[in-house]
Scaffold this motif. Structure first.
Motif, mmCIF file in Angstrom:
data_model
loop_
_atom_site.group_PDB
_atom_site.id
_atom_site.type_symbol
_atom_site.label_atom_id
_atom_site.label_comp_id
_atom_site.label_asym_id
_atom_site.label_seq_id
_atom_site.Cartn_x
_atom_site.Cartn_y
_atom_site.Cartn_z
ATOM 1 N N VAL A 1 0.841 -1.199 0.000
ATOM 2 C CA VAL A 1 0.000 0.000 0.000
ATOM 3 C C VAL A 1 0.880 1.255 0.000
ATOM 4 O O VAL A 1 0.604 2.217 -0.717
ATOM 5 C CB VAL A 1 -0.963 -0.013 1.214
ATOM 6 N N GLY A 2 1.973 1.213 0.757
ATOM 7 C CA GLY A 2 2.926 2.337 0.755
ATOM 8 C C GLY A 2 3.443 2.600 -0.647
ATOM 9 O O GLY A 2 3.530 3.742 -1.093
ATOM 10 N N LEU B 1 1.950 2.036 -3.378
ATOM 11 C CA LEU B 1 0.890 2.603 -4.218
ATOM 12 C C LEU B 1 0.662 4.086 -3.917
ATOM 13 O O LEU B 1 -0.026 4.769 -4.665
ATOM 14 C CB LEU B 1 -0.416 1.826 -4.004
ATOM 15 N N LEU B 2 1.229 4.567 -2.808
ATOM 16 C CA LEU B 2 1.070 5.985 -2.473
ATOM 17 C C LEU B 2 2.057 6.859 -3.240
ATOM 18 O O LEU B 2 1.947 8.072 -3.262
ATOM 19 C CB LEU B 2 1.301 6.197 -0.968
ATOM 20 N N ARG B 3 3.029 6.212 -3.834
ATOM 21 C CA ARG B 3 4.075 6.976 -4.525
ATOM 22 C C ARG B 3 3.490 7.694 -5.738
ATOM 23 O O ARG B 3 2.838 7.081 -6.571
ATOM 24 C CB ARG B 3 5.209 6.042 -4.939
ATOM 25 N N MET B 4 3.723 9.011 -5.803
ATOM 26 C CA MET B 4 3.295 9.764 -6.977
ATOM 27 C C MET B 4 4.349 9.536 -8.061
ATOM 28 O O MET B 4 5.542 9.534 -7.773
ATOM 29 C CB MET B 4 3.201 11.261 -6.665
#
Lengths: 190, 243, 190
Positions: free
Chosen positions: B155-156, B158-161
């Motif tokens: 999930v972390g 997937l937070l990456r822009m």
């Protein structure tokens, strides 16, 4: 056949996948040593060449399978077609993955000299290979799946023959070298 | 569409890219006859039409085309009295040989696997569905087997822009092989000879690369010859016999 | 055991359904009388009470089935949840469902930037997630199932590890769901 041998026989009969010694012992709530003994008894019952079903050691476990003696009749009875054979491209990709695993698509392409999208796709679809993380450069890595060992009758991955066995003979190598040099010379002369 | 299906319409070859590669590798198409620049042009056209960049496919294309360019340029190196490959260890040939040997190894593995699969066909495994009472997964038998950190990490991730994609290098005006060929032909006809450095003075790296490639093409066509007295020394280009 | 008995044994072993005398004879390319004889021999081998697998004659024909002696062990072996390592795609989908639950399939796809049918399907099949009603727009919603907590050794859902440890921009204070959707959309556009 004692009770444990009967239980092990039933487990192998039911399980769609080869079952490891450890899992057999765990399921039967006994020691691996006892299971090994039971397997020994079973092996006597299922000695190859005498029965329609044989006990095989594949993919890191044990499994019952039919003897090739019944292949023709099995094909007539079951509408299920045989496992389709591999194309040369698929077999090459599978070989590269099997020996170099994990191997990435660009690596496969480099060795084969051709992009191998569709062959790799088919192998994935047939469950012979599976993803195994990513390389440093972000390419998907592949390794062989358990089905590979089962279909190819391999006890474990390290029972694959030494890859050097498939290298061209020194004569072939010399011939190839000569041809390449000739091509270079022909070019230089033109 | 993958690189493999990139359609090529070249003088010596019409068809998908991967077939061409196969044929080159199996020596059924002579690499020396293949206009690699046209292959690159076809690929760039394809990218333009598609309007998006598939990074994996693009990387694969670059790897393959780079290997081909390298091999081809080495094959095109002029030999002195036809024995260059004897004098030098014949690096290009050695590399190509190494690749072919490696390929043969796996083509041998492939043959083995196909035979093995055939031989194993007779052993059939049972694939009957489980009896109904065994089909339900029993929660009671479940034991902790996974680490929840794997989920947090996923999930972390997937937070990456995504970084702003810099397409500057793609939008840059393309250097055409034709223009570089023309450039060198005019240098040749006006001056008779020039150095490679003169031909690319002030040019960016892409232009340098395309110019080098154009030079190889001129050499192949017999329009130009070159000499270089020492490694990394200046390359002098002179008129070829065909001019 | 003669060859025909071996073949019949193999056919019964492979077939998930009972096989009639007629089909057995047809597959083995022999007469029903011969097959009956072969079955008689097999019956000696598979006498009830001695083996883990028994030969049964049921309405539809003949079939091999496991003896109840193996019942308990079979349940331990086969009803135990399978726990192969999660692929990256599965970990992402499961992570999204676990942290956002309930989460819909379109939402998962938007966050990941790719359709996630097969990963979600696998998670459902393995019993890690389950349906949990529908969203306002009619999309199926998912939440983690009871098995999830057991397999991850979590006492309760609020004991999920803090994402902050793996957060590339922990200073962003918006809600997790918003941030995931924004990042997913940005990836889709790039």
């Amino acid at each position: 056949m004692n009770e444990l041998a009967r239980v092990v026989e039933a487990l192998l009969f039911l399980s769609p996948e080869p079952v490891s010694l450890e899992r057999l012992a765990d399921a039967a709530e006994t020691s691996e040593g006892e299971v090994l003994e039971a397997l020994q008894r079973l092996r006597e019952h299922y000695a190859e060449g005498f029965r329609g079903v044989v006990l095989r050691e594949v993919a890191g476990g044990f499994s019952l399978a039919t003897d090739p003696v019944a292949e023709r009749a099995a094909r007539r009875l079951l509408s299920k077609p045989r496992t389709p054979p591999l194309t040369q491209a698929q077999a090459e990709c599978l070989g590269i993955v099997a020996y170099l695993q994990p191997a990435s698509r660009p690596e496969i392409a480099r060795i084969r000299g051709v992009s191998s999208e569709s062959a790799v796709g088919t192998l994935l679809e047939r469950g012979l290979i599976e993803e195994s993380g990513r390389s440093r450069f972000g390419a998907v890595l592949y390794r062989t799946a358990e089905l590979f060992q089962k279909l190819f009758g391999l006890e474990a991955l390290d029972t694959l023959p030494d890859v050097a066995r498939f290298d061209p003979t020194p004569e072939d190598e010399r011939e190839l070298r000569d041809r390449l040099l000739k091509a270079g010379e022909a070019r230089a002369e033109s | 569409m993958s690189v493999a299906e990139l359609d090529l319409d070249l003088e010596v070859f019409q068809g998908p890219f991967d077939l061409m590669l196969t044929l080159v590798l199996r020596e059924e198409v002579d690499l020396l006859e293949v206009e690699l620049a046209d292959v690159v042009v076809a690929y760039v056209d394809h990218l333009e039409r598609k309007g998006e960049l598939d990074l994996e496919a693009a990387t694969e294309f670059l790897v393959l085309i780079a290997a081909l360019l390298e091999l081809k340029s080495r094959l095109m190196l002029p030999g002195e009295e036809g024995d260059a490959l004897d004098l030098e260890p014949g690096e290009a040939a050695e590399e190509l040989l190494a690749r072919m040997l490696e390929y043969r190894r796996y083509s041998g593995v492939a043959a083995f696997l196909r035979e093995r699969l055939e031989a194993e066909q007779g052993f059939r495994y049972r694939s009957a569905p489980l009896p109904p009472h065994l089909r339900r997964v029993s929660v009671d038998l479940a034991e902790p087997s996974y680490d929840a950190d794997q989920l947090a990490e996923a999930v972390g991730g997937l937070l990456r822009m995504p970084p702003k994609l810099d397409l500057g290098h793609l939008a840059r005006p393309r250097v055409s092989l034709e223009s570089r060929l023309e450039h060198m032909r005019s240098l040749l006809s006006s001056r008779g000879s020039f150095t490679f450095d003169e031909a690319v003075r002030g040019a960016d790296r892409l232009t340098e690369a395309v110019t080098l490639f154009a030079l190889l093409e001129l050499h192949k066509a017999g329009e130009a010859r070159w000499s270089q007295s020492e490694a990394f020394g200046p390359i002098t280009v002179t008129m070829g016999e065909n001019e």
